[in-house]
Structures are given as structure tokens and as C-alpha cells.
Design a protein around this motif. Sequence first.
Motif, short mmCIF file in Angstrom:
data_model
loop_
_atom_site.label_atom_id
_atom_site.label_comp_id
_atom_site.label_asym_id
_atom_site.label_seq_id
_atom_site.Cartn_x
_atom_site.Cartn_y
_atom_site.Cartn_z
N UNK A 1 -0.44 -0.16 4.05
CA UNK A 1 -1.71 0.03 3.34
C UNK A 1 -2.41 -1.29 3.03
N UNK A 2 -1.66 -2.30 2.60
CA UNK A 2 -2.28 -3.59 2.28
C UNK A 2 -2.84 -4.25 3.53
N UNK A 3 -2.06 -4.25 4.60
CA UNK A 3 -2.56 -4.86 5.84
C UNK A 3 -3.71 -4.05 6.43
N UNK A 4 -3.72 -2.73 6.19
CA UNK A 4 -4.84 -1.90 6.65
C UNK A 4 -6.12 -2.29 5.91
N UNK B 1 -9.98 6.10 5.23
CA UNK B 1 -9.91 4.91 4.39
C UNK B 1 -9.67 5.26 2.91
N UNK B 2 -9.89 6.51 2.54
CA UNK B 2 -9.69 6.91 1.14
C UNK B 2 -8.25 6.70 0.69
N UNK B 3 -7.28 6.74 1.62
CA UNK B 3 -5.89 6.57 1.22
C UNK B 3 -5.61 5.14 0.76
N UNK B 4 -6.53 4.22 1.04
CA UNK B 4 -6.33 2.82 0.67
C UNK B 4 -6.79 2.53 -0.77
N UNK B 5 -7.51 3.45 -1.38
CA UNK B 5 -8.07 3.20 -2.72
C UNK B 5 -7.02 2.82 -3.75
N UNK B 6 -5.88 3.53 -3.85
CA UNK B 6 -4.88 3.14 -4.87
C UNK B 6 -4.34 1.73 -4.66
N UNK B 7 -4.22 1.30 -3.41
CA UNK B 7 -3.70 -0.04 -3.14
C UNK B 7 -4.76 -1.10 -3.47
N UNK B 8 -6.01 -0.79 -3.20
CA UNK B 8 -7.09 -1.71 -3.60
C UNK B 8 -7.09 -1.87 -5.13
N UNK B 9 -6.89 -0.76 -5.84
CA UNK B 9 -6.84 -0.82 -7.30
C UNK B 9 -5.64 -1.63 -7.78
N UNK B 10 -4.51 -1.46 -7.09
CA UNK B 10 -3.30 -2.19 -7.44
C UNK B 10 -3.49 -3.69 -7.30
N UNK B 11 -4.15 -4.11 -6.22
CA UNK B 11 -4.42 -5.53 -6.02
C UNK B 11 -5.28 -6.09 -7.16
N UNK C 1 18.84 -16.95 -5.23
CA UNK C 1 18.02 -17.03 -4.03
C UNK C 1 17.45 -15.63 -3.77
N UNK C 2 16.13 -15.57 -3.60
CA UNK C 2 15.45 -14.27 -3.55
C UNK C 2 14.70 -14.11 -2.23
N UNK C 3 14.74 -12.90 -1.69
CA UNK C 3 14.01 -12.59 -0.46
C UNK C 3 12.84 -11.67 -0.75
N UNK C 4 11.66 -12.09 -0.32
CA UNK C 4 10.46 -11.26 -0.52
C UNK C 4 9.87 -10.94 0.85
N UNK C 5 8.87 -10.06 0.90
CA UNK C 5 8.32 -9.62 2.18
C UNK C 5 7.12 -10.43 2.64
N UNK C 6 6.57 -10.02 3.77
CA UNK C 6 5.36 -10.61 4.32
C UNK C 6 4.22 -10.49 3.30
N UNK C 7 3.39 -11.53 3.14
CA UNK C 7 2.29 -11.47 2.16
C UNK C 7 1.32 -10.32 2.38
N UNK C 8 1.26 -9.79 3.61
CA UNK C 8 0.37 -8.66 3.89
C UNK C 8 1.08 -7.31 3.84
N UNK C 9 2.33 -7.32 3.35
CA UNK C 9 3.10 -6.08 3.25
C UNK C 9 2.87 -5.41 1.90
N UNK C 10 2.64 -4.11 1.94
CA UNK C 10 2.45 -3.36 0.69
C UNK C 10 3.74 -3.30 -0.11
N UNK C 11 4.80 -2.75 0.52
CA UNK C 11 6.07 -2.57 -0.19
C UNK C 11 6.88 -3.85 -0.28
N UNK C 12 6.66 -4.76 0.67
CA UNK C 12 7.43 -6.00 0.69
C UNK C 12 6.88 -7.08 -0.21
#
Length: 326
Positions: free
Chosen positions: A90-93, A280-290, A143-154
Motif C-alpha cells: 500500500x505504501x509503495x502503491x 485507489x480508495x484502498x490507499x486512504x487509510x495508509x495515507x492517513x497513517x503516514x 541489533x534490530x532489523x527493519x524493512x524497506x522504507x517503501x514497505x507498509x508492513x516492514x
Amino acid sequence: MFRKFVRSFTLGLAMAASASIVMAEDAVKTLNFGIISTESSQNLKQDWQPVLDDMSKKLGIKITAFFAPDYAGVIEGMRFNKVQFAWLGNKSAIEAVDRANAEVFAQMVNADGTVGYYSMISVHKDSPYQTVEDVLKNAKALNFGIGDPNSTSGFLVPSYYVFAQNNVNPKSAFKTVRSANHETNILAVANKQVDAAVHSSDVLDRIIARQPETAAQLRQVWKSPLIAADPIVWRKDLPADVKTKIRDFFVGYGKTGPDAAREKAQLNKLTLGGFQVSSNAQLKPVRQLELFKEKIKIEADVAMTADEKKLKLEDINRKLTDIAKS
């Protein structure tokens, strides 16, 4: 002389027009499907290639898989029309919609019929840390592992729910932070290369199916709220008839026809039950989260003046209102 020039110029235009027609025809004869790097390219190709082969046969268009070392590579590929449609998070979308002339047309559906998944943080099963609060309290030694900066869940979801809401900057909080795909983070925890790491529930499911002994080394200490299932996007300038064929293929795959059982088995390898129409409506919650994440960051910024903070917060609130109305 002038007539000769006009004839040459006209011939040149005709050749250019002819070349553009050939290019357009070629573009419809072959399309590139972008695949985000949640796992190794080898695993992704193994799971996706049979689906793409079926699509090629059904559409009469050669479909080629496009891999990149990170999510940004697929987004940039779409931006410069090296990728015509893609599986994204979703974030990369959002990035693709805003920067690469893309739009959502379908969404993944889980094998159980649900349309969502989770972000998780795991530690090794022998780790003394039982909760995410334990991890944060001892972050300086971990030591911590995080995801790709464009990943929603990561990246985005844990950045908001785990770090922003606890006023923690992971870059400075942990001993080291490394960015990797979900599979690599899972393997790093299992092999004790990191103390804790972010990954998605769907990739963990695939690791459980392929490497149960590896998955058994992990213990989850945090699980996010449900995240909308990943979208499939295309460039908006694809021909309308090609769009229809692509959407019909995804929505019908594994559901009807003489090959439905074989197709469903292939979807199971992707831990999917199929696809459904989306937008594109499915992206609205992720836009709000950002925006909520940014809001928390601004509110906690002690270096910012009150006036600066007020202006930035007003801008975020305005954007949140616009999203809610859209």
C-alpha cells in the motif's frame, strides 16, 4: 530544392509515425510486471512465473517479470514505463500513484477469504524478551532489523504504532539498525544475526510452508492492527482493452474454467485465495497513517517554534480532512 526538402521532411515524419506505431504495437505485445522484493528474487520468480505464464497465454501478450533490489526500483521502473503493471504494498502503491502515473485496479485476497495481513516484530525463541516493551527498554544493547522504507508492513506501520507512539527514534534507540526484506529479516532472527526484526505475516506464512524449522526459531512479540491486502496497480496510460484483459485475468484466476484447480494450487503457493477488484480508495487509510505519524513527530519536536509547529500541524490536519472527503 525546397520541394525536395519538403518531400524529405514529410518522408521523415511518416517514418517517425510508422516507428511510433510499431513501438505502440510492440508495447502491447510485451508487458513487464513489477514484483516487490519481499523475498529473494529466486523465491518470488518460482511462485509468480507460473501465474505470469498463464497470463501470457490468456492475453496473447508476453508478460515478463521485473525484479529490483528494493521497492523504489519497481516504482521508478513504472515511472519510466519500464514496468506497466505491478504487485506493490500500500505504501509503495501511494508512491506509484503520486509519482509514476499508476492506479490501483485489484487487491489480493487471502486463502481464507480475508483481505488483510499484519506487520510483526519477532525475536528468537530463546530470547529473554517477551514483549515489544522489553525490546524498546533494552534497545541500546540490541541489533534490530527493519524493512524497506517503501514497505507498509516492514516500515510504515511499525514506525507509527511501535516507534512514533512511543516517541522512539529507531535509528538512535538501537545499537544497530539494518534494513532488509521480510524474508531476510526472518532468517536474521532465526540465525541470531539480529535480536529482533520486523516482517509481514504473509511472508512468515510462506516461510512456515517452505522452511518450518526456520520459522520455529521465531517468537512474535508484537502484531499490528490489520493492514489492507496488497494492491495490484497499472499505468493509467495502458490501452483500455489491455486493462480489461488484465483485470479480468486477475479477478477470474483460480475461480472458473477448466484450469481453475491448477490455478488455485498456484495461488496457494503465494498464500493467496485470489484477487478482487479494487481502486485507489484502498490507499486512504495508509495515507492517513503516514500523516498521523508525521503529526506525532512534529508534536514531539522540541527544536521547532510554536508558530512553525502550528503551521505544519494545520497543513497536516487540512490534508487529513481532504483525504476523508475524497
